[in-house]
Design a protein around this motif. Structure first.
Motif, short mmCIF file in Angstrom:
data_model
loop_
_atom_site.label_atom_id
_atom_site.label_comp_id
_atom_site.label_asym_id
_atom_site.label_seq_id
_atom_site.Cartn_x
_atom_site.Cartn_y
_atom_site.Cartn_z
N VAL A 90 -2.51 4.42 -3.38
CA VAL A 90 -2.64 3.00 -3.97
C VAL A 90 -2.05 2.13 -3.40
CG1 VAL A 90 -2.35 5.25 -6.12
CG2 VAL A 90 0.12 4.33 -4.49
N VAL A 91 -1.70 1.53 -4.95
CA VAL A 91 -1.35 -0.29 -4.89
C VAL A 91 0.33 -0.25 -5.85
CG1 VAL A 91 -1.28 -2.65 -5.25
CG2 VAL A 91 -3.30 -1.14 -4.21
N ALA A 151 0.48 -1.26 0.16
CA ALA A 151 -0.18 -0.06 -0.17
C ALA A 151 1.03 1.07 0.16
CB ALA A 151 -1.15 0.22 1.02
N GLY A 152 0.45 2.14 -0.60
CA GLY A 152 1.59 3.57 -0.96
C GLY A 152 0.65 4.66 -0.49
N ARG A 153 1.06 5.83 -0.38
CA ARG A 153 0.12 7.53 -0.56
C ARG A 153 0.57 8.23 -0.89
NH1 ARG A 153 -2.89 10.84 2.86
NH2 ARG A 153 -3.86 9.09 3.97
N VAL A 154 0.47 8.48 -2.52
CA VAL A 154 0.98 9.33 -3.73
C VAL A 154 1.33 11.16 -2.65
CG1 VAL A 154 1.05 10.99 -4.92
CG2 VAL A 154 -0.16 8.88 -4.97
N LEU A 155 2.78 11.67 -2.22
CA LEU A 155 2.96 12.65 -1.46
C LEU A 155 2.80 13.46 -2.40
CD1 LEU A 155 5.68 11.69 0.57
CD2 LEU A 155 3.15 11.16 0.92
N SER A 156 3.47 13.63 -3.75
CA SER A 156 3.61 14.89 -4.58
C SER A 156 3.63 14.20 -6.22
CB SER A 156 4.91 15.67 -4.70
OG SER A 156 6.09 14.91 -5.10
N ALA A 157 2.58 14.72 -6.56
CA ALA A 157 3.04 14.33 -8.86
C ALA A 157 3.00 15.95 -9.96
CB ALA A 157 1.83 14.14 -8.81
N GLU A 158 3.46 15.35 -10.20
CA GLU A 158 3.63 16.98 -11.15
C GLU A 158 4.18 16.06 -12.39
OE1 GLU A 158 8.22 17.57 -10.02
OE2 GLU A 158 6.65 18.55 -9.48
N ASP A 198 -2.26 1.59 6.40
CA ASP A 198 -0.94 3.24 6.56
C ASP A 198 0.08 2.19 5.26
OD1 ASP A 198 -1.74 3.53 8.59
OD2 ASP A 198 -1.02 1.71 9.53
N PRO A 199 0.23 3.57 4.98
CA PRO A 199 2.15 3.64 3.75
C PRO A 199 2.28 1.98 4.41
CG PRO A 199 1.77 5.66 3.44
CD PRO A 199 1.07 5.01 4.89
N GLY A 200 3.04 1.49 2.95
CA GLY A 200 4.06 0.18 3.56
C GLY A 200 3.51 -1.24 3.80
N THR A 201 1.45 -1.10 4.06
CA THR A 201 1.64 -2.49 4.58
C THR A 201 1.22 -3.75 3.62
OG1 THR A 201 -0.41 -1.52 5.40
CG2 THR A 201 -1.08 -3.12 5.31
N VAL A 247 6.11 8.94 -4.19
CA VAL A 247 4.90 7.43 -3.02
C VAL A 247 5.81 7.40 -2.62
CG1 VAL A 247 3.57 5.81 -3.61
CG2 VAL A 247 4.26 7.08 -5.15
N ASP A 248 4.93 7.19 -0.66
CA ASP A 248 5.44 6.78 0.26
C ASP A 248 4.78 6.01 0.24
OD1 ASP A 248 5.83 6.50 3.03
OD2 ASP A 248 4.45 7.60 4.12
N VAL A 249 5.74 4.60 0.43
CA VAL A 249 5.88 2.54 0.54
C VAL A 249 5.84 2.47 1.80
CG1 VAL A 249 5.35 3.12 -1.67
CG2 VAL A 249 6.92 2.29 -1.25
N GLY A 250 6.20 3.46 2.90
CA GLY A 250 6.26 3.08 4.15
C GLY A 250 7.93 2.24 4.58
#
Ligand code: MSP
Length: 673
Positions: free
Chosen positions: A628-629, A580-587, A667-670, A600-603
């Motif tokens: 995200v995955v 599981a991840g979380r997008v921190l920034s995108a451009e 959580d990111p990294g799960t 992307v934070d993947v823990g």
């Protein structure tokens, strides 16, 4: 009494049949209103219908009715659906009411006398279907870009509002208030629009062309333009101009909820109108994103317009309220799917929340004679649970103030999830077996207290389920007190009752939903929802819809016969690591239009850079915050000069339709695989 809190929804076109888009905004406003009532604020919640204009007139004529008769009948559809969904509005305004038209005329007269409204002649390509003028370059093949129908060159004299006169004031207003327009990227759009000349606003229509509107008080040959009329509902409903005190108490509004497509009207038009009237705009205008349905734009022709009655029949009104709030972040667009509904319902309402309640009540009945037990001294696990509850309640309140309803809901799920884990780790069944009555009581008491907290927090989303849960706990009506987070608020010795599961598991989709799904046209091309129009001048055309690219015919899942798919060994699959991840920034990628570069934070200690070919479907701002995955064990590759350290899962193959996402509570990294 706490503070005054005034929340509004757009007033909906009376011709429209209520759909999931209207429902989304209105439920969001209702959740905010109910939350503020729970906090003791004095709330005014306004919704209503927009009943003037050419389309209403035309439809009424087709039906052989007067426009008033037509609107009298049709506005009821909105009232009916809001009753069904338990929408607790304080006022429902209709623009055909005298209390509204009197205010509109009064404002027109004042602005006219002050020189803020003037007469001038105007020429352009007029489309009867779209009820508006277009410029030469707007036309597509010489036709109206909205309806595709022929246009005619029309020159007419009209009245204009000096919108440009207030543009600087509006720009300063926005610059000084980072939260006036939210989300931030919508604010930037408005600021962008204000960098150009916003022009003046044509606010009249000649009666000869369009008679169904509010007459200009200073010229009977004209009626007022429907937006100038409609926007004023937010103050006319409060009795603007009268001295009964409601307007003085509730204006400026705290929160005006709108969809992204009506941002220009609610910022440039409405903001400058208010300045001209000597009033301040609302504290916050929140423009939410749109729903697509089953991966496609919602449209009558595709047969996928979601009827809230169908949803209420199939799932019950409160799960509908809950899932709409939790399934999508308010700012970006999001997809509504019935499978997604089922998953979210089962995971959160049936499992996390329903299960916690059922377990707590059931065990108390079985082992403690249905009586709320006394507490025992806190262990470390108890203290951690109490801390988590306090934190989640604080986040709930903070996110509610930011209108990030999906994050608010995630806090209820977090508390329920923690409660279930606490039950698993404290194993009350073992305590019962061992005859440790004091600890058994202490553990169950804390779980019952968590159910009370969940009941209160759930109240704005699922009011009757929340009341039911609190009733079973003997906890009375939902109330938000300073002691809400303290896990010692139930009445010791009170009797609890178990009852049926609050949210029964949904094993299959209801037959009516299966039938509705079967009636939807399959996707024909990659979809985009209607763009915000803010970057264009008032009365200017919407951007022509992008020409659809040919479909990359993806066969429906059922059609894929197993034998045609090359099979792999389990060991091959087992090599893939998904997190599981979380997008921190995108451009946007500096060298490729198709690509987006994300952090992307993947823990891990450092976020990963991941490059994805999703720019045709997502604007970078929409991606930030998405859960995200990620495939995390792919060899890094360089894509147009940027090294990508992994891949994100998305649906749609070459034509990305949606990112594969997880619920907010992961959580990111799960580890997923
Ligand atoms: N009458 C005007 C508003 C006047 S307010 C002074 C109007 N009415 S509407 O009935 O067309 O739309 C109302 C709302 O529905 C808008 O906020 C719009 O964004 C929302 N939606 C329409 N389709 C939608 C989706 N597919 N998804 C989410 N919301 C959508 O505009």
């Amino acid at each position: 009494m706490g503070q005054a809190f005034y929340v509004t929804t757009p007033i909906y076109y009376v011709n429209d049949k209520p759909h999931i888009g209207h429902t989304y905004t209105t439920v969001m406003a209702d959740v905010a209103a109910r939350y503020h009532r729970l906090r003791g604020d004095e709330v005014w919640f306004l919704t209503g219908t927009d009943e003037h204009g050419q389309k209403v007139l035309r439809k009424a004529q087709e039906r052989g009715l007067s426009p008033r008769e037509h609107a009298d009948e049709l506005h009821q559809r909105f009232k009916d659906v809001w009753a069904r969904l338990d929408i607790s509005y304080d006022d429902f305004i209709r623009t055909t009411e005298t209390r509204h038209s009197a205010v509109v005329q009064q404002v027109l007269q004042t602005l006219y006398e002050r020189g803020d409204i003037y007469r001038a002649s105007y020429a352009g390509w007029y489309s009867t279907a779209a009820e508006r003028f277009w410029t030469e370059k707007d036309l597509i093949d010489g036709k109206c870009p909205e309806s595709g129908l022929p246009v005619e060159w029309l020159e007419e004299s009209n009245y204009f509002f000096k919108m440009s006169h207030y543009a600087d004031q509006l720009r300063r207003w926005i610059e000084e208030r980072p939260d006036w327009v939210r989300p931030e990227y919508r604010r930037n759009e408005v600021l962008g629009a204000l960098r150009k000349d916003i022009g003046d606003l044509c606010i009249s229509r000649p009666v000869s062309r369009m008679s169904w509107g509010i007459p200009l008080p200073f010229d009977a040959d004209y009626v007022t333009y429907v937006w100038f009329d409609a926007l004023l509902n937010y103050v006319s409903a409060l009795g603007y101009g009268s001295s009964d005190g409601k307007f003085q108490k509730f204006w400026p509004a705290n929160l005006q909820l709108i969809g992204k497509d009506i941002l220009t009207t609610h910022t440039l038009y409405w903001g400058t109108m208010l300045f001209a009237m000597g009033l301040e705009p609302a504290d916050c205008i929140f423009a939410h994103g749109w729903w697509t349905v089953e991966g496609q734009k919602m449209s009558k022709s595709l047969g996928n317009v979601v009827d809230p009655h169908l949803l209420c029949d199939a799932y019950g009104p409160e799960p509908v309220r809950y899932v709409l709030m939790s399934e999508k972040a308010p700012g970006p667009d999001g997809d509504f799917s019935h499978r997604g509904f089922q998953l979210r319902y089962n995971a959160e309402l049936a499992n996390d929340i329903g299960n916690l309640a059922h377990r707590a009540l059931n065990m108390t009945q079985r082992w403690l004679d249905s009586v709320v037990p006394p507490l025992d001294p806190d262990t470390e696990a108890d203290l951690a649970l109490a801390q988590l509850t306090r934190d989640a309640i604080a986040t709930y309140a903070a996110q509610m103030d930011r209108v990030e309803m999906h994050e608010v809901v995630a806090q209820i799920v977090a508390i329920a999830g923690a409660g279930n884990k606490y039950v698993d780790s404290q194993a009350p069944w073992a305590l019962n077996k061992a005859g440790d009555r004091a600890r058994l009581g202490g553990v169950l008491r804390r779980v019952l207290e968590l159910c009370r907290v969940v009941g209160v927090l759930l109240a704005p989303f699922c009011p009757s389920h929340a009341r039911e849960l609190l009733g079973r706990l003997g906890a009375g009506e939902p109330a938000w007190t300073d002691q809400l987070a303290q896990l010692n608020q139930l009445t010791e010795g009170a009797t609890i009752s178990v009852g049926e599961p609050l949210f029964a598991r949904m094993l299959e989709l209801p037959p009516t939903i299966i039938a509705a799904l079967a009636a939807i046209e399959p996707p024909a091309a990659p979809q985009k929802t209607k763009e915000s129009r803010v970057s264009q001048p008032p009365n200017a055309p919407a951007k022509p819809v992008e020409a659809a690219k040919p479909a990359e015919a993806a066969p429906p899942a059922e059609a894929a016969k197993p034998a045609e798919v090359p099979l792999i060994e389990y060991d091959d699959f087992a090599k893939v690591q998904l997190r599981a991840g979380r997008v921190l920034s995108a451009e946007r990628h500096p060298n490729a239009d198709r690509l987006i570069v994300m952090k992307v934070d993947v823990g891990e200690p450092e976020p990963r850079t991941i490059v994805a070919g999703i720019a045709s479907r997502y604007a970078p701002e929409e991606l930030v915050g998405q859960q995200v995955v990620a495939v995390v064990n792919l060899k890094p590759v360089k894509l147009r000069g940027v090294v990508s350290q992994g891949m994100l899962l998305a649906a749609g193959g070459g034509n990305v339709q949606a990112m594969v996402t997880t619920t907010q509570s992961v959580d990111p990294g799960t580890i997923i695989r």
